[in-house]
Design a protein around this motif. Structure first.
Motif, short mmCIF file in Angstrom:
data_model
loop_
_atom_site.label_atom_id
_atom_site.label_comp_id
_atom_site.label_asym_id
_atom_site.label_seq_id
_atom_site.Cartn_x
_atom_site.Cartn_y
_atom_site.Cartn_z
N GLU A 1 0.83 -1.20 0.00
CA GLU A 1 0.00 0.00 0.00
C GLU A 1 0.86 1.25 0.00
N ARG A 2 0.53 2.18 -0.89
CA ARG A 2 1.22 3.48 -0.89
C ARG A 2 0.66 4.35 0.23
N LEU A 3 1.19 5.55 0.33
CA LEU A 3 0.83 6.46 1.43
C LEU A 3 0.22 7.73 0.85
N PRO A 4 -1.08 7.69 0.46
CA PRO A 4 -1.68 8.87 -0.18
C PRO A 4 -2.33 9.85 0.77
N PHE A 5 -2.21 9.62 2.12
CA PHE A 5 -2.87 10.50 3.08
C PHE A 5 -1.86 10.95 4.13
N TYR A 6 -2.19 12.08 4.77
CA TYR A 6 -1.35 12.65 5.83
C TYR A 6 -2.24 13.05 6.99
N CYS A 7 -1.94 12.54 8.18
CA CYS A 7 -2.71 12.87 9.39
C CYS A 7 -2.03 14.04 10.09
N ARG A 8 -2.72 15.17 10.13
CA ARG A 8 -2.15 16.36 10.78
C ARG A 8 -2.09 16.19 12.29
N SER A 9 -3.02 15.42 12.86
CA SER A 9 -3.02 15.23 14.31
C SER A 9 -1.83 14.39 14.75
N CYS A 10 -1.55 13.29 14.03
CA CYS A 10 -0.42 12.42 14.37
C CYS A 10 0.85 12.82 13.64
N GLN A 11 0.74 13.68 12.60
CA GLN A 11 1.87 14.07 11.76
C GLN A 11 2.57 12.84 11.19
N ARG A 12 1.74 11.96 10.59
CA ARG A 12 2.26 10.74 10.00
C ARG A 12 1.60 10.51 8.65
N LEU A 13 2.32 9.80 7.76
CA LEU A 13 1.77 9.38 6.49
C LEU A 13 0.92 8.13 6.70
N LEU A 14 -0.20 8.05 5.97
CA LEU A 14 -1.13 6.94 6.15
C LEU A 14 -1.43 6.30 4.81
N CYS A 15 -1.63 4.99 4.83
CA CYS A 15 -2.15 4.29 3.67
C CYS A 15 -3.66 4.19 3.80
N PRO A 16 -4.40 3.79 2.76
CA PRO A 16 -5.87 3.71 2.88
C PRO A 16 -6.33 2.77 3.98
N LEU A 17 -5.56 1.71 4.28
CA LEU A 17 -5.97 0.80 5.34
C LEU A 17 -5.72 1.39 6.72
N CYS A 18 -4.61 2.07 6.90
CA CYS A 18 -4.33 2.72 8.19
C CYS A 18 -5.33 3.85 8.47
N LYS A 19 -5.82 4.50 7.41
CA LYS A 19 -6.77 5.60 7.58
C LYS A 19 -8.07 5.13 8.22
N LEU A 20 -8.44 3.87 7.97
CA LEU A 20 -9.71 3.35 8.48
C LEU A 20 -9.62 2.90 9.93
N ARG A 21 -8.47 2.95 10.52
CA ARG A 21 -8.32 2.51 11.89
C ARG A 21 -9.00 3.46 12.87
N ARG A 22 -9.42 2.88 13.98
CA ARG A 22 -10.09 3.69 15.01
C ARG A 22 -9.14 4.70 15.63
N ALA A 23 -7.85 4.42 15.58
CA ALA A 23 -6.88 5.35 16.19
C ALA A 23 -6.89 6.70 15.51
N HIS A 24 -7.35 6.78 14.25
CA HIS A 24 -7.35 8.05 13.53
C HIS A 24 -8.75 8.62 13.37
N SER A 25 -9.74 8.09 14.10
CA SER A 25 -11.09 8.64 14.00
C SER A 25 -11.12 10.03 14.64
N GLY A 26 -11.71 10.97 13.96
CA GLY A 26 -11.76 12.35 14.44
C GLY A 26 -10.53 13.17 14.16
N HIS A 27 -9.49 12.57 13.55
CA HIS A 27 -8.26 13.31 13.24
C HIS A 27 -8.44 14.09 11.94
N LYS A 28 -7.61 15.09 11.79
CA LYS A 28 -7.58 15.89 10.57
C LYS A 28 -6.70 15.18 9.55
#
Length: 704
Positions: free
Chosen positions: A216-243
């Protein structure tokens, strides 16, 4: 000279803070600093953590002593078993023990750059992404600055005629000379599309991939965690409510910020130069003043010495000698007296002029406010709706920077309703000037997702929260209220445009209340639409004032409605139920559909009739009155459906006789008010276009 200095500064940035050499396979720590992966593993092992699984150390030109910078001291080449030696020294040997048997621990890495212990997580270095950007910079620097004479040889030339490589293939992960590259990448084949790079001993991955999901590539960026995310990591509960934003938007935002910082750095450097010139001028002026004062001091010292000499001269007893010396001394005393009469201090003894007042500059720096992109707009859910078109309304937060214009994006969902289901591609309305937008050319009975973001000189801001709107299940019917049947001017008043009506209880209701012990003959006022329906499916909506006493909303056959209102019925009679379409003669035609279908609402409630034999309740149900009530008539099926117009949730469904023209109808019993939902297309234009009705228009009856 400047280029040489710049190379030294750049080379300093490319060093690993642990081994102080050029970085090799650098990884990014959670604190955003980079170290060699092997150096990081050695530090962890020295701290007593289990040895991590690492890729083999590359035999790159930057890792061998003959290719290092001549500015560095020569160090012995790293041994391939240096990690094993550290492991044996620190951890010892444990026969029969496997690493996977050890319980997971949270690893803390002492970052040598920031001096903090950063948490790596249970997977340790496996959670750290590889710093491909730093590797590319090291590679370019190695080819730009002479770090040695070790050549990269072609891997496909047959010895002993092996030639120096001129190209490297990122897909084949090999080095080629010109002839071998053409041979193994023939024109017109898929290999001809491979990416060629400079020759290298260390081939990097072409793109970053997720450390947990390798493909999986990393097409997303979480501003709250300041980390790159793949589509599968984005669906995790740990990033719910994050920017979370797309990587392209994060790239554009950070690059814009860096450009602004570079421009600001240039402005500050210019102001710093001007301030330095001003300080140099002030220093030169004060130095001249002090030099003049020193000259005056030297003159005073000379005069003091002259006075001392004169006193000693007065002690001379030889007259001839005294006269000889006194003439010269007398002239010097006269000049000294003249100088003392005109003496003044050139410099201020308090040195207050040598104190620099920077309060104005400090105030300017503290009040400096950089241009920021607008914050995420807030959707106004009270005004946003879906009718004949989509109407989106929003506002900026109070502490947000102003926006020059907005970009509205929307897409249609395919599949199940709600937040699940697939989506079509995003469509965009650019350069929206106000805080509202209208979207047309929509599909019926579909869910659309909308979002908006602002833009100013600093670039685009964050997206608003996504809002879901459900379009009506049928074409929207546009009509006005017709007051020619049963309207009492003293009780019912129509608003401008005949889309609003209000009923005020009068003497008739008071007189009817006087007969409440014997019967309840309540007067009612009927309002119908100025159009009648003869075919197709049609949808319309209205709002009933929550404080209304009793209001009936529905449809009916035009002729039956006239008969009903010209022959008033006993509203309290158990044989009369206008909601179900039954009147005093309903026993004669029990199997036929009723001639009209209404829902009764009032006092903030809506009365839902029983839904056939499946309903085990003893009577009708009540529900809160929705802000907007939607109605959909299927003329061919003779079915009328009532909706909560905001969510398009079905409230109740009834049947109606459609053997003759049917028209929407509204009935007031007591005080109340209602408002027809106007079409968005008519509200968004200065002049309403001529109404086009695709149904039969009812002719005016002069007798009524």
């Amino acid at each position: 000279k400047n280029k040489k200095k710049g190379s030294i500064d750049c080379e300093r940035e490319l060093h690993c803070p642990v081994c102080e050499e050029m970085v090799k396979q650098p990884i990014v720590l959670p604190c955003m600093h980079s170290v060699c992966v092997l150096c990081a593993a050695e530090v962890l092992v020295q701290r007593g953590y289990p040895p991590p699984e690492l890729p083999p150390e590359p035999n790159t030109p930057t890792s061998s002593p003959i290719t290092r910078s001549p500015r560095q001291t020569r160090r012995p080449p790293p041994k391939t078993d240096r990690l094993d030696r550290v492991i044996r020294t620190v951890c010892g040997t444990h026969p029969g023990r496997r690493r996977k048997d050890t319980p997971p621990v949270i690893m803390l890495f002492p970052c040598p750059t920031c001096g903090k212990d950063v948490e790596l997580g249970e997977r340790g270095l496996a959670d750290c992404l590889r710093n491909l950007t730093l590797e590319r910079i090291v590679e370019r620097y190695r080819h730009t600055v002479s770090l040695g004479s070790m050549a990269v040889m072609c891997q496909f030339c047959k010895p002993p005629q092996a030639l120096e490589a001129t190209k490297g293939c990122a897909d084949c992960r090999s080095n080629f000379c010109n002839e071998c590259f053409k041979l193994y990448h023939p024109w017109g084949t898929p290999r001809a599309q491979h990416e060629h790079i400079l020759p290298t001993h260390s081939f990097r991955p072409k793109v970053l991939v997720c450390v947990e999901h390798e493909q999986e590539r990393l097409p997303f960026y979480c501003r709250s965690c300041q980390r790159l995310l793949c589509p599968l990591c984005k669906l995790r509960r740990a990033h719910s409510g994050h920017k979370i934003m797309p990587i392209a938007l994060a790239y554009q935002t950070l690059k814009t910020v860096n450009i602004i910082n570079i421009e600001l750095r240039g402005v500050l450097a210019e102001r710093q130069g001007a301030l330095a010139m001003f300080l140099e001028g002030a220093r030169a002026q004060r130095a001249g003043t002090l030099n003049a004062q020193l000259s005056e001091k030297q003159s005073l010292l000379e005069n003091a010495a002259l006075l001392t000499y004169t006193q000693e001269l007065l002690k001379e007893t030889d007259q001839s000698c005294f006269v000889q010396a006194a003439r010269v001394t007398h002239n010097r005393l006269v000049k000294a007296i003249e100088n003392l009469q005109h003496f003044s201090l050139f410099a201020d003894p308090s040195f207050r002029h040598f104190q620099m007042d920077v309060s104005r500059e400090l105030k300017a720096l503290s009040s400096m406010d950089f241009i920021q992109a607008p914050l995420a707009p807030v959707i106004d859910t009270q005004k946003t709706l879906a009718y004949d078109q989509l109407y989106l309304c929003w506002r900026l937060p109070q502490d947000s920077a102003p926006a020059w214009h907005y970009s509205v994006e929307y897409q249609r969902k395919v599949g199940s309703s709600g937040s699940n289901g697939t989506h079509c591609s995003w469509q965009r309305l650019d350069d929206v000037g106000g805080t509202s937008a209208v979207i047309d050319k929509l599909e019926m009975d579909s869910v659309y997702v909308l979002r908006v973001r602002g833009c100013n000189k600093a670039g685009f801001g964050e997206y608003s929260e996504e809002v879901y709107l459900h379009t009506p299940p049928a074409p929207v019917l546009s009509f006005c209220l017709d007051s020619r049947w049963g309207l009492h001017a003293e009780r019912v008043a129509l608003g401008k445009g005949q889309t609003y009506a209000r009923s005020v209880p009068g003497m008739t209701l008071l007189q009817a209340a006087d007969r409440a012990l014997t019967s309840c003959h309540l007067t009612s006022d009927l309002l119908v639409a100025d159009v009648s329906i003869t075919q197709g499916r049609h949808y319309w909506a209205c709002s009933v004032e929550p404080g209304s006493y009793l209001v009936k909303v529905g449809v009916g056959i035009e002729a039956k409605l006239q008969e009903w209102f010209h022959l008033p019925q006993d509203m309290a009679s158990p044989r009369y139920d206008p909601d179900s379409g039954h009147d005093s003669g309903a026993e004669d035609a029990q199997d036929s559909p009723p001639p009209f279908c209404f829902l009764t609402m009032g006092m903030g409630k809506i009365l839902l009739p029983k839904c056939g034999a499946s309903n085990t309740s003893t009577g009708p149900l009540t529900a809160p009155l929705p802000p907007r009530l939607g109605l959909c008539l299927d003329f061919e099926k003779g079915r009328l459906t009532f909706y909560d117009a905001h969510s398009l949730r079905v409230l109740w469904e009834g049947t109606v006789d459609c053997s003759a023209p049917v028209c929407p109808a509204f009935c007031f019993i007591g005080g109340g008010a209602l408002q027809l939902q106007e079409q968005i297309a008519n509200c968004s234009t200065e002049q309403n276009p001529p109404r086009r009705v695709t149904i039969q228009t009812r002719a005016t009856d002069a007798g009524h």
